[in-house]
Design an enzyme around this catalytic site. Structure first.
Site, PDB file in Angstrom:
ATOM      1  CG  ASP A  53     -67.549  11.728 -20.966  1.00 18.85           C
ATOM      2  OD1 ASP A  53     -66.410  12.224 -21.069  1.00 18.85           O
ATOM      3  OD2 ASP A  53     -67.975  11.317 -22.212  1.00 18.85           O
ATOM      4  CG  HIS A 104     -62.435  18.935 -19.286  1.00 14.30           C
ATOM      5  ND1 HIS A 104     -61.498  19.548 -20.017  1.00 14.30           N
ATOM      6  CD2 HIS A 104     -63.299  18.012 -19.976  1.00 14.30           C
ATOM      7  CE1 HIS A 104     -61.721  19.350 -21.272  1.00 14.30           C
ATOM      8  NE2 HIS A 104     -62.475  18.517 -21.297  1.00 14.30           N
TER       9      HIS A 104
HETATM   10  C1  SDX Z   1     -63.453  13.994 -21.719  1.00 20.03           C
HETATM   11  O1  SDX Z   1     -59.665  16.999 -23.149  1.00 20.03           O
HETATM   12  C2  SDX Z   1     -60.915  17.275 -23.619  1.00 20.03           C
HETATM   13  O2  SDX Z   1     -61.302  18.131 -24.069  1.00 20.03           O
HETATM   14  C3  SDX Z   1     -61.723  15.632 -23.344  1.00 20.03           C
HETATM   15  C4  SDX Z   1     -63.138  15.735 -23.619  1.00 20.03           C
HETATM   16  C5  SDX Z   1     -63.421  15.997 -25.256  1.00 20.03           C
HETATM   17  O3  SDX Z   1     -64.326  16.356 -25.441  1.00 20.03           O
HETATM   18  O4  SDX Z   1     -62.477  15.441 -25.799  1.00 20.03           O
HETATM   19  O5  SDX Z   1     -63.819  16.944 -22.770  1.00 20.03           O
HETATM   20  C6  SDX Z   1     -63.816  14.621 -23.303  1.00 20.03           C
HETATM   21  O6  SDX Z   1     -62.232  13.321 -22.104  1.00 20.03           O
HETATM   22  C7  SDX Z   1     -63.936  14.327 -20.839  1.00 20.03           C
HETATM   23  C8  SDX Z   1     -63.220  13.953 -19.549  1.00 20.03           C
HETATM   24  C9  SDX Z   1     -63.783  12.508 -19.194  1.00 20.03           C
HETATM   25  N1  SDX Z   1     -63.133  11.784 -17.870  1.00 20.03           N
HETATM   26  C10 SDX Z   1     -63.632  11.537 -16.819  1.00 20.03           C
HETATM   27  O7  SDX Z   1     -64.456  11.977 -16.508  1.00 20.03           O
HETATM   28  C11 SDX Z   1     -62.816  10.649 -16.158  1.00 20.03           C
HETATM   29  C12 SDX Z   1     -62.592  11.250 -14.526  1.00 20.03           C
HETATM   30  N2  SDX Z   1     -61.974  12.486 -14.438  1.00 20.03           N
HETATM   31  C13 SDX Z   1     -60.419  12.553 -14.152  1.00 20.03           C
HETATM   32  O8  SDX Z   1     -60.024  11.238 -14.517  1.00 20.03           O
HETATM   33  C14 SDX Z   1     -59.755  13.819 -14.469  1.00 20.03           C
HETATM   34  O9  SDX Z   1     -60.490  14.956 -13.998  1.00 20.03           O
HETATM   35  C15 SDX Z   1     -59.235  14.237 -16.104  1.00 20.03           C
HETATM   36  C16 SDX Z   1     -58.548  13.068 -16.473  1.00 20.03           C
HETATM   37  C17 SDX Z   1     -60.581  14.434 -16.669  1.00 20.03           C
HETATM   38  C18 SDX Z   1     -58.614  15.437 -15.745  1.00 20.03           C
HETATM   39  O10 SDX Z   1     -57.538  15.435 -15.141  1.00 20.03           O
HETATM   40  P1  SDX Z   1     -56.298  16.303 -14.775  1.00 20.03           P
HETATM   41  O11 SDX Z   1     -56.763  17.552 -15.706  1.00 20.03           O
HETATM   42  O12 SDX Z   1     -54.897  15.622 -15.372  1.00 20.03           O
HETATM   43  O13 SDX Z   1     -56.336  16.783 -13.403  1.00 20.03           O
HETATM   44  P2  SDX Z   1     -55.800  15.900 -12.398  1.00 20.03           P
HETATM   45  O14 SDX Z   1     -55.811  14.328 -12.733  1.00 20.03           O
HETATM   46  O15 SDX Z   1     -54.263  16.559 -12.186  1.00 20.03           O
HETATM   47  O16 SDX Z   1     -56.716  16.209 -10.965  1.00 20.03           O
HETATM   48  C19 SDX Z   1     -56.347  17.310 -10.338  1.00 20.03           C
HETATM   49  C20 SDX Z   1     -56.900  16.902  -8.831  1.00 20.03           C
HETATM   50  C21 SDX Z   1     -56.196  15.845  -8.397  1.00 20.03           C
HETATM   51  O17 SDX Z   1     -56.136  16.000  -7.057  1.00 20.03           O
HETATM   52  P3  SDX Z   1     -54.839  16.410  -6.212  1.00 20.03           P
HETATM   53  O18 SDX Z   1     -53.539  15.771  -6.715  1.00 20.03           O
HETATM   54  O19 SDX Z   1     -54.580  17.833  -6.716  1.00 20.03           O
HETATM   55  O20 SDX Z   1     -55.285  15.924  -4.741  1.00 20.03           O
HETATM   56  O21 SDX Z   1     -58.338  16.570  -9.111  1.00 20.03           O
HETATM   57  C22 SDX Z   1     -58.146  15.288  -8.447  1.00 20.03           C
HETATM   58  C23 SDX Z   1     -57.020  14.444  -8.708  1.00 20.03           C
HETATM   59  O22 SDX Z   1     -57.021  13.484  -7.766  1.00 20.03           O
HETATM   60  N3  SDX Z   1     -59.506  14.852  -9.321  1.00 20.03           N
HETATM   61  C24 SDX Z   1     -60.298  13.963  -9.427  1.00 20.03           C
HETATM   62  C25 SDX Z   1     -61.038  13.651 -10.251  1.00 20.03           C
HETATM   63  N4  SDX Z   1     -60.618  14.338 -11.358  1.00 20.03           N
HETATM   64  C26 SDX Z   1     -59.638  15.132 -10.868  1.00 20.03           C
HETATM   65  N5  SDX Z   1     -60.837  13.481  -7.940  1.00 20.03           N
HETATM   66  C27 SDX Z   1     -61.989  12.616  -7.978  1.00 20.03           C
HETATM   67  N6  SDX Z   1     -62.843  12.478  -9.051  1.00 20.03           N
HETATM   68  C28 SDX Z   1     -62.277  13.030 -10.190  1.00 20.03           C
HETATM   69  N7  SDX Z   1     -62.966  12.738 -11.366  1.00 20.03           N
END
Ligand code: SDX
Length: 432
Positions: free
Chosen positions: A366, A308
């Site tokens: 989720d 998140h």
């Molecule tokens: C919602 O914003 C809100 O409030 C949203 C929400 C709401 O109520 O409105 O809470 C609802 O959208 C919840 C989130 C649902 N999405 C998912 O579950 C999809 C999976 N999650 C990711 O796509 C991700 O965690 C995000 C999009 C939710 C957040 O992404 P960020 O903050 O941009 O973080 P990032 O992509 O920069 O990740 C940081 C690191 C990265 O690795 P490095 O580059 O540092 O090596 O963490 C890794 C990412 O690759 N990473 C994951 C991951 N999420 C982040 N690796 C594997 N699986 C994951 N789920």
């Protein structure tokens, strides 16, 4: 001079400005940078708005480090335990918990606006039989901008409030109609003798041949789901609604934009993606291979329902949903549900894995929500529609708060331009 400032110095010129620090009720203070362009000729640079406070709001507070979520100051745990979705709608819209009389009046007002204009039924028929429900939701809600000419005077607070009531009242009817259209069953009209959530279940699942058998625990599980998804500060879809609203667009069009944004798997589409991921994993014995893939930068797959932008601790909503999910599966006799077993084992393994620990990746709202929806008999492709129904009140509450700002300005971010330098036109004959 305001002592609470941050001094920004441009070392190229030696010029400095003191930017005021604004302090809120809870959470980080902010630096007011609006003088940067005029005093230093600089913009701030913050792609994806990771560190940007886009507005001032009194509605929802999140503390990502501590896993705290407050609606108008009330902890989400207490609202999930004691409140109803309509009461949470009232709280988010008007800022206070309603008296009994205020709640009765609000419930009555909602019940007077649950019907859709019959002309909209024809709009549904234009969609393919296998259209994604979110595509239909975007279309139908956007189309409703053409049905309420009296809602166009958005400078009128009564019109704004009526649009908010209409959207909250009609989204369940629109969503249920989409579900019935896609499964080829007759539409079910709303009933004013039912509660908001029971009415939603009635419209989704009633059939002409026999009365719908309500299950109180199932209805309450859905109500808790709706409460937990009602608002979440300046997330992507809410930011879309605010930006659209800042241009004075019609509120139904702003919400249609929020629905479109929510659809993405990185946002509200994640609940559907979690179930598809659990189905792909098939059995707990396959989890380690998937954990390896989630961590592989060359593999686009991600652990859906984890991570998140704000929560760097357990999403407080995920804890509540997990317990509610377990109780519902038990109530419905689905306790040994393989997907739930895979989810629990996947969560246990991920939370012990260094990759997820160092990146502070925890289950978000989720991760378990899809299992509740599935247990309620809601089709997979309708999951994000359910999220949109719940979040409509958050979108309209944030829109109303923005529209009440005395000097509302249109949102217009700038950029860092790294394209071609200025150059003159070249006739085609001279091009090589
Ligand atoms: C919602 O914003 C809100 O409030 C949203 C929400 C709401 O109520 O409105 O809470 C609802 O959208 C919840 C989130 C649902 N999405 C998912 O579950 C999809 C999976 N999650 C990711 O796509 C991700 O965690 C995000 C999009 C939710 C957040 O992404 P960020 O903050 O941009 O973080 P990032 O992509 O920069 O990740 C940081 C690191 C990265 O690795 P490095 O580059 O540092 O090596 O963490 C890794 C990412 O690759 N990473 C994951 C991951 N999420 C982040 N690796 C594997 N699986 C994951 N789920």
């Amino acid at each position: 001079m305001n002592k609470e400032t941050v001094t920004i110095t441009d070392n190229r010129t030696g010029k400095s400005i003191d930017c005021p620090i604004k302090k809120g009720t809870h959470g980080p203070s902010v630096i007011d940078c609006h003088q940067l362009p005029s005093k230093l000729g600089l913009f701030t640079f913050d792609p994806a708005f990771v560190t940007t406070a886009s507005c001032e709001s009194k509605i929802t507070f999140i503390d990502g480090e501590k896993g705290i979520l407050l609606y108008r100051g009330y902890p989400i745990e207490q609202l999930a335990q004691h409140s109803s979705y309509p009461e949470v709608c009232y709280l988010l819209l008007y800022g206070e918990l309603p008296t009994r009389e205020q709640m009765d009046n609000f419930n009555h007002s909602i019940s007077q606006h649950t019907l859709l204009h019959e002309g909209l039924v024809n709009f549904y028929k234009g969609f393919r039989h296998d259209a994604h429900p979110m595509a239909m939701l975007v279309g139908v809600v956007g189309a409703m901008s053409g049905y309420y000419p009296d809602a166009l005077d958005i400078q009128n607070p009564e019109h704004r409030n009526m649009s908010a009531v209409r959207l909250i009242a009609k989204l369940p009817t629109i969503a249920a109609k989409i579900h019935k259209y896609l499964i080829g069953q007759p539409y079910v009209y709303p009933r004013n003798d039912l509660s908001y959530v029971a009415n939603f279940m009635h419209m989704m699942f009633s059939v002409p041949m026999e009365p719908y058998q309500f299950n109180e625990k199932a209805t309450r599980a859905l109500e808790i789901m709706l409460i937990l998804h009602a608002d979440h500060e300046q997330n992507a879809s809410t930011s879309t609604v605010r930006l659209a609203g800042s241009s004075q667009a019609h509120p139904f069009s702003c919400v249609a934009g929020g629905i479109a944004t929510l659809w993405g798997p990185a946002h509200g589409g994640a609940n559907e993606a979690v179930i598809r991921m659990l189905h792909d994993i098939k059995h707990p014995k396959n989890i380690q291979e998937y954990i390896r893939r989630f961590k592989d930068k060359d593999d686009p797959i991600r652990l859906m329902g984890f991570g998140h932008r704000v929560y760097k601790n357990y999403d407080p909503r995920a804890k509540i949903i997990r317990d509610s999910c377990y109780n519902l599966l038990e109530e419905l006799g689905m306790k040994q549900h393989v997907l739930f077993d895979i989810a629990l084992e996947l969560e246990r393994i991920a939370l012990e894995d260094e990759y997820f620990i160092e990146r502070k990746l925890y289950p978000n709202v989720d991760f378990y929500s899809g299992m509740i929806l599935r247990a309620l008999g809601i089709p997979l492709n309708m999951f994000t529609v359910m999220f949109a129904v719940a979040r409509t009140v958050g979108w309209v509450a944030q829109w109303m708060e923005m529209m009440e700002e005395p000097n509302l300005k249109i949102g217009r971010p700038r950029q860092l331009y790294t394209g071609a330098q200025r150059r003159d036109y070249v006739q085609v004959e001279e091009r090589i």
